[in-house]
Each structure stands twice: as structure tokens, then as C-alpha cells.
Design an enzyme around this catalytic site. Structure first.
Site, PDB file in Angstrom:
ATOM      1  N   GLU A 109      -5.065  -8.730   0.861  1.00 53.98           N
ATOM      2  CA  GLU A 109      -5.704  -8.399   2.142  1.00 53.98           C
ATOM      3  C   GLU A 109      -7.187  -8.188   1.900  1.00 53.98           C
ATOM      4  O   GLU A 109      -7.590  -7.564   0.915  1.00 53.98           O
ATOM      5  CB  GLU A 109      -5.138  -7.113   2.773  1.00 53.98           C
ATOM      6  CG  GLU A 109      -3.775  -7.230   3.384  1.00 53.98           C
ATOM      7  CD  GLU A 109      -3.318  -5.912   4.012  1.00 53.98           C
ATOM      8  OE1 GLU A 109      -4.184  -5.130   4.472  1.00 53.98           O
ATOM      9  OE2 GLU A 109      -2.098  -5.662   4.021  1.00 53.98           O
ATOM     10  N   GLU A 153       0.813  -1.214   0.000  1.00 47.86           N
ATOM     11  CA  GLU A 153       0.000   0.000   0.000  1.00 47.86           C
ATOM     12  C   GLU A 153       0.852   1.273   0.000  1.00 47.86           C
ATOM     13  O   GLU A 153       0.776   2.095   0.927  1.00 47.86           O
ATOM     14  CB  GLU A 153      -0.945   0.010   1.202  1.00 47.86           C
ATOM     15  CG  GLU A 153      -1.925  -1.139   1.216  1.00 47.86           C
ATOM     16  CD  GLU A 153      -2.955  -1.069   2.343  1.00 47.86           C
ATOM     17  OE1 GLU A 153      -3.910  -1.853   2.305  1.00 47.86           O
ATOM     18  OE2 GLU A 153      -2.794  -0.230   3.257  1.00 47.86           O
TER      19      GLU A 153
END
Length: 460
Positions: A363, A165
Site C-alpha cells: 500500500e 497491518e
């Protein structure tokens, strides 16, 4: 039965900073999280810092045994840069080498493929003091750290990821004040984003130069932007949100170049980062083999109702503002919208617009505050809500795979309730419950369900 492709990756994900604990032990130097907690503990839920993460550094062998019991065939974690190279760009810490080697070997011994990420928000403090991702010296130090990892562990690890991220340190550290160094400045944020991409690409180049037999990728949080309406102003707001928060990283790592619309937009407002000679060629060489996708909730936007004040700081919200859709499905324990169909939308977007790149859900998960209230007389957490959450996301993912999406696996966040940045243990996400007082591990109902799903390679 919804059956998934043969060899589908079933597992979970965590990070070094959120699971290891012992954050200033074993030769490790301070990260920005150790430093921030030391100077502003009040910014952390209940004052709990990453030194009190879920003790994987001490209990890794038992935790890996639990992963096997959960039916994992793969598991993603990260290496802590400040543990492996405490000075950031100098001597290697042999105790860290031994620790990570042991973890990798044990995972493989138990039939669990290690997916190793190199950077998960945890800049070594000594590198932040040199400017963090604003510094090209730090970019080069990261590339050296990455190559060191490949040399040390690349004989056994064949799934590598450069960043998790990468938009989050940009947002948190340089736009919205929820990560250290708590700067609010769009142009500096753009510089951090650009330098992160250069660092990513230098790591990819280093990996390929070694001739190792594996794949290298990156983990992106792709959050679909949905407009309030089909009005052109709302559609433009959604396009720009997608451009700034998704395509700003997705296009360079899959296509080797920035979206022209993004360059035009930032140029119009004087917000382009400084670019060194050769940077664009480096980014072009950083196209990934494999993409990880994190997804939790959608982004819903509408056209701004008001023009920005002429003296206001330039921010992404000049182009859109959040929209709360009436009747949306919510996680009442976390405050986030649940929109499972977005998983399908992500998959089809990657199929249709990104050459159907190989990817996996790296995720996805449901955080619950006060989860102990769902404990049964057997002491087990009865988290049927998590089973429903995962099942519905997997159902939409299955539909996309049936339509040709090139998805290779599903990893939940996370294996065990773990420390989470400023929220500490406020929200629980794991298949395994962690007792903070005793460090005891107890499997939740969802963990038993997931073990069966992995064993069957699908579910009813």
C-alpha cells in the site's frame, strides 16, 4: 527511463470490508464494523457505514475489467471471515465460496494474479463477543478459518497474507480509541498483539502442512521513526518508537522471535502479555516467505519534554512525543507529511537488517478530500498531484532496487475510491473515481498514467 525488474508486480489493494458492500447480505454475519456503526453512527464520517462500500460484491466483473484496463498484473483484496464462516467457527457459507471463487477465477482469466489477505480489521461480531484477539478460542477459530480458505482456494491462489497491518487493531481498539471495542489498556493491547502473532503463525503452519505450491506472508505498515536531532535522548525516543510500532511485529514474522529490547522494556514496566506454553515455538515457525509493506508517511519523534504523571495510564508516549519538522512537505488535502525518501530507507533496512527478504509495496497512496474540485470539463479528475506522489515514491524505490533491495512490486491504495473505516468517503485514494449517487466508475488522469507505467514496466 526508470525500468523495473522483469515480472514486477503492478497493481492495487483493497479489503473486503472497504469494497464489497452488502455487509449483511449473501449470508454474511455482522462484523465489529456493522455493530459499531449500528450503535454509534455518529463516529463515522457523514454516518456512512461499511454496508455502503463500493459495491464490489455486485460489480466485481466490471471492476476487474477496469483493473485490466489499468494495466494490473496483480491485485490484493481480502476474504471476509464473517462472510465465509458466519458463525466464526462453524458451517461454511456456500454463497460466499461461490463469490470468492468467481472473483479469483475472473482475476486469473484477465491475467491478474490474486493476492489474498485473510484478516483486514474485520473481526466477526460473534468472535468479538468471545473476546476477540484477547481470546485463545478466537485464535484457534481464526486458524481454522485460514485453513478453510487454503483448502477452498489454494489450488488457484499462490500469494497469501495472514493479516493486514496487525498493529492497527492493537492501536485503534486497545490504545487510542479509534476502532471498536474502544478499550484503552496497554497490557490488554500487548495481549492482543501477542495473540495476533500466534494466530498468524498457526495460519502459516496450517498452510505449509497442506503442501500447497505458493507463498504465505503478512502485510505490515512500516513507518520509519526519525529523531528530531542526534541528541542521545532523541535517538532513544526514535529507537523506542520503532521498537513498539515496527519491530514488535517485523522481527517475529521475519526472525521468529521478539526483539530482546522490547521484552526488556515491557518487563521493566510490568506490561508483558501472558504467554502460553509453546507460544514462542509457534511464533518461531511463523517466519514468512514474503512481506508486504504499507507506507504513507513518516513518524518524527523527540524525547518527551515531561515525565508522565504517576497516575497516568501506561502508554507508548511515555517514551517519545511527536515532532513536527519545520519545512516538511505536506499533503494539504489530507494533513499528512509526504516524505518519499522513506521508501528508500525502508528498502535498505530490509536489505541490511532482515536478510533482504522478498517484499513488495502493498500500500502507498495519497488521500484527497474534496477531490471533485479537480474535475475538468471532460468530467475527468485531473489528479497530477497523485501522479507526482507515486512517481517520486517509485523513484526512491527504483534507487533501492538498483542497490540490491529485493522489492518485487508496487500496489497503490487503492483501485477505486473506497469506504475507509470511520472516514467513510471523506478522502479519495483511487485510480478510479466512484460516484456515490450513481455508482458510476470513471478513470482519473492518474489511472491512465499508471496503465502506461505498467505497460512500459517503468516511466521517464
Amino acid at each position: 527511463m526508470k525500468i523495473f525488474p522483469q515480472g514486477f508486480w503492478w497493481g492495487s489493494a483493497t479489503s473486503a470490508a472497504q469494497s464489497e458492500g452488502s455487509s449483511l447480505k449473501g449470508g454474511k454475519s455482522a462484523s465489529i464494523w456493522d455493530h459499531w456503526h449500528a450503535i454509534q453512527p455518529e463516529r463515522f464520517h457523514n454516518g456512512v457505514g461499511c454496508a455502503d462500500a463500493s459495491t464490489f460484491y455486485e460489480n466485481w466483473r466490471d471492476d476487474i475489467a477496469l483493473m485490466k484496463e489499468l494495466g494490473h498484473n496483480s491485485f490484493r483484496t481480502s476474504i471476509a471471515w464473517s462472510r465465509l464462516i458466519p458463525s466464526g467457527d462453524g458451517e461454511i457459507n456456500q454463497e460466499a465460496v461461490d463469490f470468492y471463487s468467481n472473483v479469483i477465477d475472473e482475476l486469473i482469466e484477465q491475467g491478474i494474479e490474486p493476492f489474498i489477505n485473510l484478516y483486514h480489521f474485520d473481526m466477526p461480531l460473534c468472535m468479538q463477543e468471545k473476546g476477540g484477539w484477547e481470546s485463545r478460542e478466537v485464535v484457534d477459530a481464526y486458524a481454522n478459518y485460514a485453513k478453510t480458505c487454503f483448502v477452498l482456494f489454494g489450488d488457484r491462489v499462490v500469494k497469501w497474507f495472514t493479516h493486514n497491518e496487525p498493529i492497527v487493531p492493537v492501536e485503534g481498539g486497545y490504545l487510542y480509541d479509534f476502532h471498536y471495542p474502544n478499550i484503552v489498556d496497554f497490557k490488554r493491547a500487548a495481549t492482543v498483539a501477542h495473540n495476533t502473532l500466534v494466530a498468524h503463525s498457526k495460519a502459516v503452519i496450517a498452510y505449509r502442512s497442506l503442501g500447497l505450491k505458493g507463498e504465505i506472508g503478512i502485510i505490515l505498515n512500516l513507518t520509519p521513526s526519525y529523531p528530531r536531532s542526534q541528541n542521545q535522548a532523541d535517538l532513544l525516543a526514535a529507537e523506542r518508537a520503532d521498537l513498539l510500532f515496527n519491530r514488535s511485529f517485523l522481527d517475529p514474522v521475519t526472525k521468529g522471535e521478539y526483539p530482546s529490547e522490547l521484552v526488556t522494556l515491557l518487563s521493566e514496566y510490568g506490561q508483558l502479555p501472558g504467554c502460553h506454553d509453546g507460544d514462542l515455538e509457534i511464533i518461531k515457525a511463523g517466519v514468512v516467505d514474503l512481506l508486504g509493506v504499507n507506507f504513507y508517511f513518516p513518524r518524527r519523534v523527540q524525547a518527551p519534554r515531561y515525565a508522565p504523571h504517576p497516575d497516568a495510564l501506561f502508554m507508548p508516549e511515555w517514551f517519545f512525543e511527536p515532532y513536527e519538522m519545520p519545512g516538511r512537505k505536506m499533503n494539504p488535502h489530507r494533513g499528512w507529511e509526504i516524505y518519499e525518501e522513506a521508501m528508500y530507507d525502508i528498502a535498505i533496512n530490509l536489505k541490511d537488517n532482515y536478510n533482504n527478504i522478498p517484499w513488495f509495496v502493498s500500500e502507498n497512496g495519497m488521500g484527497v478530500e474534496g477531490e471533485e474540485k479537480f474535475r475538468a470539463e471532460s468530467f475527468q479528475i485531473q489528479d497530477d498531484y497523485r501522479i507526482e506522489f507515486v512517481k517520486e515514491h517509485l523513484s526512491w524505490l527504483h534507487k533501492a532496487i538498483d542497490e540490491g533491495a529485493n522489492c518485487k512490486g508496487y500496489h497503490l491504495w487503492t483501485f477505486i475510491d473506497c469506504w475507509s473505516w470511520c472516514n467513510a468517503y471523506k478522502n479519495r485514494y483511487g485510480w478510479i473515481e466512484l460516484d456515490l449517487e450513481t455508482q458510476a466508475r470513471r478513470m482519473k488522469k492518474s489511472g491512465q498514467w499508471f496503465a502506461q507505467v505498467s505497460n512500459d514496466n517503468g516511466f521517464e
